[in-house]
Design a protein around this motif. Structure first.
Motif, PDB file in Angstrom:
ATOM      1  N   LEU A   1      40.236  44.090  31.911  1.00  0.00           N
ATOM      2  CA  LEU A   1      40.909  45.392  31.845  1.00  0.00           C
ATOM      3  C   LEU A   1      42.425  45.247  31.915  1.00  0.00           C
ATOM      4  O   LEU A   1      43.165  45.919  31.190  1.00  0.00           O
ATOM      5  CB  LEU A   1      40.415  46.290  32.984  1.00  0.00           C
ATOM      6  N   GLU A   2      42.899  44.379  32.828  1.00  0.00           N
ATOM      7  CA  GLU A   2      44.340  44.183  32.967  1.00  0.00           C
ATOM      8  C   GLU A   2      44.922  43.505  31.727  1.00  0.00           C
ATOM      9  O   GLU A   2      46.046  43.799  31.326  1.00  0.00           O
ATOM     10  CB  GLU A   2      44.636  43.338  34.216  1.00  0.00           C
TER      11      GLU A   2
ATOM     12  N   GLY B   1      42.466  49.881  36.265  1.00  0.00           N
ATOM     13  CA  GLY B   1      41.330  48.966  36.190  1.00  0.00           C
ATOM     14  C   GLY B   1      40.932  48.410  37.544  1.00  0.00           C
ATOM     15  O   GLY B   1      39.746  48.329  37.870  1.00  0.00           O
TER      16      GLY B   1
ATOM     17  N   GLY C   1      39.280  51.132  39.586  1.00  0.00           N
ATOM     18  CA  GLY C   1      37.969  51.426  39.031  1.00  0.00           C
ATOM     19  C   GLY C   1      36.922  50.410  39.444  1.00  0.00           C
ATOM     20  O   GLY C   1      35.792  50.770  39.803  1.00  0.00           O
ATOM     21  N   VAL C   2      37.281  49.139  39.429  1.00  0.00           N
ATOM     22  CA  VAL C   2      36.338  48.082  39.823  1.00  0.00           C
ATOM     23  C   VAL C   2      35.969  48.211  41.301  1.00  0.00           C
ATOM     24  O   VAL C   2      34.799  48.055  41.676  1.00  0.00           O
ATOM     25  CB  VAL C   2      36.932  46.692  39.526  1.00  0.00           C
TER      26      VAL C   2
ATOM     27  N   VAL D   1      35.886  41.483  35.277  1.00  0.00           N
ATOM     28  CA  VAL D   1      36.139  42.796  34.673  1.00  0.00           C
ATOM     29  C   VAL D   1      37.595  43.206  34.870  1.00  0.00           C
ATOM     30  O   VAL D   1      38.239  43.725  33.950  1.00  0.00           O
ATOM     31  CB  VAL D   1      35.194  43.857  35.278  1.00  0.00           C
ATOM     32  N   ILE D   2      38.140  42.979  36.070  1.00  0.00           N
ATOM     33  CA  ILE D   2      39.548  43.292  36.330  1.00  0.00           C
ATOM     34  C   ILE D   2      40.441  42.497  35.382  1.00  0.00           C
ATOM     35  O   ILE D   2      41.389  43.037  34.794  1.00  0.00           O
ATOM     36  CB  ILE D   2      39.927  42.969  37.787  1.00  0.00           C
TER      37      ILE D   2
ATOM     38  N   THR E   1      47.687  52.356  38.673  1.00  0.00           N
ATOM     39  CA  THR E   1      47.804  50.902  38.625  1.00  0.00           C
ATOM     40  C   THR E   1      47.871  50.290  40.019  1.00  0.00           C
ATOM     41  O   THR E   1      47.325  49.213  40.255  1.00  0.00           O
ATOM     42  CB  THR E   1      49.050  50.491  37.823  1.00  0.00           C
TER      43      THR E   1
ATOM     44  N   ILE F   1      44.842  48.349  30.613  1.00  0.00           N
ATOM     45  CA  ILE F   1      44.193  49.629  30.903  1.00  0.00           C
ATOM     46  C   ILE F   1      44.536  50.035  32.332  1.00  0.00           C
ATOM     47  O   ILE F   1      44.113  49.372  33.282  1.00  0.00           O
ATOM     48  CB  ILE F   1      42.668  49.526  30.737  1.00  0.00           C
TER      49      ILE F   1
ATOM     50  N   ARG G   1      43.932  43.972  28.779  1.00  0.00           N
ATOM     51  CA  ARG G   1      44.010  45.026  27.765  1.00  0.00           C
ATOM     52  C   ARG G   1      44.966  46.135  28.173  1.00  0.00           C
ATOM     53  O   ARG G   1      45.086  47.154  27.486  1.00  0.00           O
ATOM     54  CB  ARG G   1      42.611  45.614  27.521  1.00  0.00           C
TER      55      ARG G   1
END
Length: 436
Positions: free
Chosen positions: A190-191, A198, A201-202, A186-187, A33, A195, A193
């Motif tokens: 993902l955040e 995230g 990953g981005v 996208v961040i 995270t 996940i 949700r």
């Protein structure tokens, strides 16, 4: 699988109703995270002329040291790393705007860390914390968030300077800008949700796309053994930082770190039931000393202020209840020392979505302000807006404090002004008037 007695004794696993397996999972979750800071912090500080490799090593070491100390000594699942906001203030305002050598800025970070350690031992810590009204604490956090948002938009090329209007929209058709905008969305998804990883990953996906598409140079390697003795190691200038003109900078570093750490500890430990029935934090002194010690070590290695991270909530949500969670994060941070070649090739715009998102999250602090009291609202807004518009956390804090004292004074609410708050506001006023 039985719990090793030494781990149970050290971390009180059975007493806190957890297990080694749960704590390891929690530590890995927290690491993914907040691991974006390993890429973001060197990118920010290297923009001020610091060696990327030096800052990367310093970031990993400071984070690892802070996490291990927090876990082994305070026994809390709280992870530490160089803080967002203060790193941008360090690089953009102090070094690039004011022309302060980064060695002197590191000296200021060191001094603030030492003062934080001293305050952690003395009852004056509570006196200072209680003197600053809640609205101003929240406004400072929000102001730093707005500051990060502005810097992210600027570094991404989404906004640029204009001689008439100061800022204007940049060229939104550039690939780098499009990648930043998509990455930010996208961040957010993902955040939302929940996940883990995230943000990291981005950053990596945008970097890979830019390497393959020829937008930026690809890495020359992935793994390499790194020396802890870098260009920035022990390069701080403490005497230079003690000049009268930089005392307010030291105070700003101290104030923000003090509020940030206490706020994070109270929020996380309270939310997950780790505070006492009286609302007090057990081993608070140890937790604060872990934080301040990490700042001192980080400045010696070559990075800006290290602080407790609210992202620790992800690991605590996964079941982390003891310092073993923080120890796992610390060990993984040390492991990241091997991946410096990969980090060095990540383009600046790839970390912009992360900075933009973190800034937006920090602004939510404003929602907790009492919006029915004008003497609280207006000074808070002044603080939050002044930080990005003056391009200075210190100036923003000073402006807001002066506004707060004046608002209370002329509204007949003198009893709301803590003596320490009046003194601090007076010192800031002297600084502004005489340009100290």
């Amino acid at each position: 699988m039985s719990t090793p007695p030494i781990l149970d004794k050290l971390f009180e696993l059975k007493e806190r109703e957890t297990s080694v397996h749960t704590e390891v999972i929690a530590g890995v979750t927290t690491f993914f995270t907040l691991s974006y800071i390993v890429f973001v912090n060197p990118a920010i500080l290297s923009s001020a002329g610091m060696d990327f490799h030096s800052v990367y090593v310093a970031t990993c070491v400071a984070a690892a040291f802070g996490c291990l100390l927090m876990g082994l000594w305070a026994n809390y699942p709280i992870a530490l790393a160089p803080g967002m906001g203060l790193n941008a203030y360090f690089a953009t305002v102090l070094v690039l705007d004011k022309g302060i050598p980064w060695q002197v800025a590191l000296g200021a970070v060191f001094c603030s860390g030492v003062l934080f350690m001293i305050l952690s031992y003395l009852p004056v810590r509570e006196w200072i914390l209680n003197s600053i009204p809640k609205s101003q604490k929240l406004a400072i956090a929000s102001g730093i968030g707005l500051f990060l948002v502005f810097l992210a938009l600027q570094s991404a090329g989404i906004i640029q300077d204009n001689p008439v209007n100061l800022v204007q929209v940049g060229d939104l058709t550039r690939w780098s800008v499009l990648l930043v905008l998509v990455g930010f969305v996208v961040i957010l998804a993902l955040e939302n949700r929940k996940i883990p990883g995230g943000i990291l990953g981005v950053i990596l996906v945008i970097s890979i796309i830019s390497w393959v598409g020829g937008i930026s140079d690809p890495p020359t390697g992935v793994v390499a053994i790194q020396s802890l003795h870098t260009e920035a190691f022990l390069s701080l200038d403490i005497l230079g930082a003690l000049e009268i003109g930089l005392l307010v900078v030291i105070f700003s570093f101290l104030l923000v770190d003090l509020f940030d750490t206490n706020g994070t500890l109270v929020a996380l430990l309270g939310r997950f039931g780790m505070m006492s029935g009286e609302g007090k934090i057990p081993k608070l002194r140890r937790a604060l000393l872990a934080d301040s010690s990490a700042t001192v070590v980080g400045s010696l290695m070559g990075t800006s202020t290290t602080t407790s991270y609210i992202e620790s909530a992800s690991g605590m949500q996964a079941g982390g209840k003891t310092g073993l969670t923080a120890v796992i994060v610390g060990l993984l941070m040390l492991l990241m020392l091997l991946f410096e070649p990969l980090a060095g090739a990540i383009p600046a715009f790839a970390v912009a979505p992360a900075i933009l998102f973190v800034g937006c999250i920090m602004v939510q602090s404003l929602q907790s302000i009492d919006w029915d009291d004008l003497t609280e609202i207006v000074p808070a807004v002044v603080t939050a807006i002044s930080i990005p518009l003056t391009f200075s956390i210190a100036t923003g804090i000073g402006t807001g404090f002066i506004c707060y004292v004046m608002a209370k004074l002329f509204s007949g609410k003198i009893s709301d002004i803590h003596p320490a708050m009046a003194i601090i506001a007076g010192l800031f006023m002297l600084k502004f008037v005489f340009d100290l």
